[in-house]
Design an enzyme around this catalytic site. Sequence first.
Site, PDB file in Angstrom:
ATOM      1  N   LYS A   1     -14.237 -23.021  -3.716  1.00  0.00           N
ATOM      2  CA  LYS A   1     -14.815 -22.995  -2.380  1.00  0.00           C
ATOM      3  C   LYS A   1     -16.271 -23.425  -2.441  1.00  0.00           C
ATOM      4  CE  LYS A   1     -17.678 -20.283  -2.356  1.00  0.00           C
ATOM      5  NZ  LYS A   1     -18.889 -20.007  -3.197  1.00  0.00           N
TER       6      LYS A   1
ATOM      7  N   TYR B   1     -18.084 -16.688   2.790  1.00  0.00           N
ATOM      8  CA  TYR B   1     -17.344 -15.429   2.617  1.00  0.00           C
ATOM      9  C   TYR B   1     -17.275 -14.655   3.930  1.00  0.00           C
ATOM     10  CZ  TYR B   1     -17.294 -16.005  -2.452  1.00  0.00           C
ATOM     11  OH  TYR B   1     -17.058 -16.477  -3.724  1.00  0.00           O
TER      12      TYR B   1
HETATM   13  P1  NDP Z   1     -22.560 -24.131 -12.430  1.00  0.00           P
HETATM   14  O1  NDP Z   1     -23.795 -24.899 -12.177  1.00  0.00           O
HETATM   15  O2  NDP Z   1     -22.669 -22.912 -13.276  1.00  0.00           O
HETATM   16  O3  NDP Z   1     -21.459 -25.068 -13.112  1.00  0.00           O
HETATM   17  C1  NDP Z   1     -21.083 -26.272 -12.541  1.00  0.00           C
HETATM   18  C2  NDP Z   1     -20.598 -27.200 -13.639  1.00  0.00           C
HETATM   19  O4  NDP Z   1     -20.187 -28.421 -13.034  1.00  0.00           O
HETATM   20  C3  NDP Z   1     -21.659 -27.602 -14.646  1.00  0.00           C
HETATM   21  O5  NDP Z   1     -21.804 -26.679 -15.682  1.00  0.00           O
HETATM   22  C4  NDP Z   1     -21.136 -28.938 -15.139  1.00  0.00           C
HETATM   23  O6  NDP Z   1     -20.163 -28.702 -16.138  1.00  0.00           O
HETATM   24  C5  NDP Z   1     -20.389 -29.502 -13.950  1.00  0.00           C
HETATM   25  N1  NDP Z   1     -21.126 -30.592 -13.282  1.00  0.00           N
HETATM   26  C6  NDP Z   1     -20.648 -31.834 -13.096  1.00  0.00           C
HETATM   27  N2  NDP Z   1     -21.549 -32.623 -12.496  1.00  0.00           N
HETATM   28  C7  NDP Z   1     -22.634 -31.842 -12.281  1.00  0.00           C
HETATM   29  C8  NDP Z   1     -23.895 -32.099 -11.691  1.00  0.00           C
HETATM   30  N3  NDP Z   1     -24.218 -33.284 -11.187  1.00  0.00           N
HETATM   31  N4  NDP Z   1     -24.775 -31.084 -11.631  1.00  0.00           N
HETATM   32  C9  NDP Z   1     -24.453 -29.850 -12.101  1.00  0.00           C
HETATM   33  N5  NDP Z   1     -23.274 -29.568 -12.684  1.00  0.00           N
HETATM   34  C10 NDP Z   1     -22.352 -30.561 -12.779  1.00  0.00           C
HETATM   35  O7  NDP Z   1     -21.947 -23.772 -11.017  1.00  0.00           O
HETATM   36  P2  NDP Z   1     -20.883 -22.643 -10.674  1.00  0.00           P
HETATM   37  O8  NDP Z   1     -19.913 -22.554 -11.769  1.00  0.00           O
HETATM   38  O9  NDP Z   1     -21.586 -21.413 -10.278  1.00  0.00           O
HETATM   39  O10 NDP Z   1     -20.195 -23.241  -9.337  1.00  0.00           O
HETATM   40  C11 NDP Z   1     -19.238 -24.279  -9.399  1.00  0.00           C
HETATM   41  C12 NDP Z   1     -18.321 -24.188  -8.168  1.00  0.00           C
HETATM   42  O11 NDP Z   1     -17.655 -22.922  -8.169  1.00  0.00           O
HETATM   43  C13 NDP Z   1     -19.040 -24.300  -6.820  1.00  0.00           C
HETATM   44  O12 NDP Z   1     -18.239 -25.017  -5.908  1.00  0.00           O
HETATM   45  C14 NDP Z   1     -19.166 -22.861  -6.367  1.00  0.00           C
HETATM   46  O13 NDP Z   1     -19.233 -22.706  -4.959  1.00  0.00           O
HETATM   47  C15 NDP Z   1     -17.887 -22.252  -6.929  1.00  0.00           C
HETATM   48  N6  NDP Z   1     -18.015 -20.814  -7.204  1.00  0.00           N
HETATM   49  C16 NDP Z   1     -17.038 -19.989  -6.742  1.00  0.00           C
HETATM   50  C17 NDP Z   1     -17.101 -18.647  -6.975  1.00  0.00           C
HETATM   51  C18 NDP Z   1     -16.007 -17.750  -6.517  1.00  0.00           C
HETATM   52  O14 NDP Z   1     -16.168 -16.536  -6.626  1.00  0.00           O
HETATM   53  N7  NDP Z   1     -14.907 -18.276  -6.015  1.00  0.00           N
HETATM   54  C19 NDP Z   1     -18.236 -18.037  -7.691  1.00  0.00           C
HETATM   55  C20 NDP Z   1     -19.191 -19.031  -8.187  1.00  0.00           C
HETATM   56  C21 NDP Z   1     -19.080 -20.359  -7.918  1.00  0.00           C
HETATM   57  P3  NDP Z   1     -19.975 -29.695 -17.382  1.00  0.00           P
HETATM   58  O15 NDP Z   1     -21.262 -29.644 -18.140  1.00  0.00           O
HETATM   59  O16 NDP Z   1     -18.826 -29.136 -18.094  1.00  0.00           O
HETATM   60  O17 NDP Z   1     -19.701 -31.060 -16.811  1.00  0.00           O
END
Ligand code: NDP
Length: 372
Positions: A138, A223
């Site tokens: 989401k 949410y």
């Molecule tokens: P993070 O920043 O921790 O991780 C995102 C990952 O996406 C990065 O580590 C990277 O992984 C990859 N990525 C690819 N392109 C990019 C870019 N241009 N900039 C940054 N990261 C990039 O974010 P979150 O994990 O917190 O959030 C990711 C998604 O999950 C969002 O859509 C958020 O809304 C959702 N979310 C949902 C939650 C829930 O409870 N349902 C809770 C938290 C987040 P890599 O290095 O492997 O490419």
Amino acid sequence: MNTRRNFLKTLGISGLALNLVPYTAWANSVAPYNKDYDGRVLRVAIMGLGSYGTRVAEAMKGCVKAKLVGVISGTPSKIADWQARYNIPEKNCYNYENFDDIKNNPDIDAVYVITPNGLHHDQVIRVANAGKHVICEKPMAVNAKEGKEMIEACKAANVQLLVGYRMHFEPQTLEVIRMRNAGDFGKITFFQGLCGFKIGDPAQWRLNKQLSGGGSMMDIGIYAINGSRYMTGEDPIWVTAQETKTDHIKFKEGIDETIQFQFGFPSGAVASCLSSYNMNNLDKFFLDGEKGYAEMQPSTNYGPIKGHTNKGELMQPITNHQTVQMENMAAIIFEGMQPIVPIDGYEALKDLKIIDAIYTAVNTGKKTEIHI
Ligand code: NDP
């Protein structure tokens, strides 16, 4: 004495086991968790090995119907780390350039997209075109137009599109929904949803419009939007909304800091909600009806979710949200299970239409109709 603990004691559930107890035995929507499960297992590749991706991967260790088998990442060192941690073979590792090749990989059934919001649209469509089921975090996209295109692409490719609405499987939440459906609260009159936290690092993608699609509304306000719908059991038909911005440097043009918004529902019920990136301790739902009420705080964090109604404390088991979500997603994909609250692309599209309407209401200052 804590009544929740007493209740669980009487069920013979204690300590660590609590985290892996699924809601299903209580919610009666899929067959109870079965350690001896020998049916089809959903083999999942996670795209985006960040903070939430890591949480999901750890939670999947507790699944029997779903298994982490692959990764898609832009960071080679993370791939190596995850391969070692989760025993992922080289042939199931991809980057953002070559992941279309996943279409030739018979050992992956689904890709879980856990990247910044602004990337979901293109990535989901590419996964669908590769013929794999898609699970997307989401918000599914950054506006309704993108959301519709994603649904169309998945339909055309004949793959399922599910969205990470983990609260739709959370036991206290499902109990409130059950009580509402049973008429325990009478006619629903009001919902309040308060969702917010103080965001840190100003350089993170959540504060970059291109990657986030917006500010607090996209991340945490959703949410309250989604909660207003599953708590009342209705979809809103109008919204009014007001934005407050105190820090124009951190929260640039297009990144909302705090938005208060109000909904009207077809029954005449109303909602009052708040979404913020600059206020702490906001994680609260309140549902009011003519005969009773439900109050939850915390209402959507990773838990334990706590709540009570006019009839007393909610005592459903504490679950690991992501484990239960993945178990249920596997059942939806392979067994045709119907969740109590949908988690498909159409459900997510409703939230995106509402977000579009909230931004319109903020920008025009007018009461805005919502056409779902
Ligand atoms: P993070 O920043 O921790 O991780 C995102 C990952 O996406 C990065 O580590 C990277 O992984 C990859 N990525 C690819 N392109 C990019 C870019 N241009 N900039 C940054 N990261 C990039 O974010 P979150 O994990 O917190 O959030 C990711 C998604 O999950 C969002 O859509 C958020 O809304 C959702 N979310 C949902 C939650 C829930 O409870 N349902 C809770 C938290 C987040 P890599 O290095 O492997 O490419």
